[in-house]
Scaffold this active site. Structure first.
Site, PDB file in Angstrom:
ATOM      1  N   GLY A  55      39.330  38.097  27.297  1.00 16.57           N
ATOM      2  CA  GLY A  55      39.538  39.504  28.037  1.00 16.57           C
ATOM      3  C   GLY A  55      40.956  40.094  28.432  1.00 16.57           C
ATOM      4  CB  CYS A  56      41.644  42.250  31.250  1.00 22.53           C
ATOM      5  SG  CYS A  56      43.379  42.974  31.926  1.00 22.53           S
TER       6      CYS A  56
END
EC number: 1.8.4.11
Length: 225
Positions: A52-53
């Protein structure tokens, strides 16, 4: 991630302070040959993870004892270069990733995987984590050596067999391609932007979970990459 608490602990090897005393240790849940190969690592090692981020993944590993550097960047694409604008378009096939340099005498590779999948990323989510969507937010392990690949393969098999998660494990192993460091403003993002609404909502809980579940590996001082 919808995991049964005790079985999740068993699969991930979380610390005994938050779990029943009968939960298995990391050594017990890995096959002996894999544990032996893991033990052969010496000197500073490098690992690459996507989950993810990259702000949150960098933050948790920067708070992990034995990690000497955690750098946000882009990995796994086909384009000759990578930057935030091109990667988030979804056309370059890169993933937001973090390059981790660590001392295996302090923190082992399998422990980094435990941290990734217990406080960093849900291994059942395909091309998304939290509020972020797209192939550039996929979850992947990028082994940098034969030892790391053996441990990563054993870890994913263990997760798939465990019955812990209600949904299939979709995190995958990817071959290493060139890693591009992200722009300077992405580095140490949590440290520089502690009052960001995104950081408060999505990333600070990960750091607090690291402290709670892995007290022996947590450090309060944010180590910049």
């Amino acid at each position: 991630m919808q995991a049964k608490p005790f079985l999740a602990a068993l699969a991930l090897g979380l610390s005994a302070c938050a779990l029943p005393a009968t939960s298995a240790s990391a050594e017990e849940v890995f096959d002996a040959p894999v544990a032996a190969r893991q033990a052969s690592e010496s000197g500073l090692q490098t690992a690459v993870f996507a989950g993810g981020c990259f702000w949150g993944i960098e933050a948790i590993f920067s708070h992990t004892r034995g990690v000497t550097s955690a750098v946000s960047g882009y990995h796994g694409g086909t384009a000759e270069n990578a930057n935030y604008g091109s990667v988030t378009s979804g056309y370059t096939r890169h993933a937001e990733s973090v390059r981790v340099t660590y001392d295996p005498s302090v923190v082992r590779y399998d422990q980094l995987l435990q941290i990734l999948f217990s406080v960093g990323a849900d291994p059942t989510l395909l091309n998304r984590q939290g509020p972020d969507r797209g192939t550039h937010y996929r979850t992947a392990i990028v082994p940098m050596s034969g030892e790391q690949r053996a441990v990563a393969q054993a870890y994913l098999r263990q997760m798939e067999r465990s019955g812990v998660w209600d949904d299939p494990i979709v995190a995958r192993i990817e071959n290493y391609r060139r890693f591009y460091e992200a722009e300077e403003y992405h580095q140490d993002y949590l440290l520089r932007n502690p009052n960001s609404s995104y950081i408060r909502r999505w990333d600070m809980p990960k750091v607090r979970a690291l402290q709670s579940n892995f007290p022996q590996l947590y450090r309060s001082r944010f180590r910049t990459g």
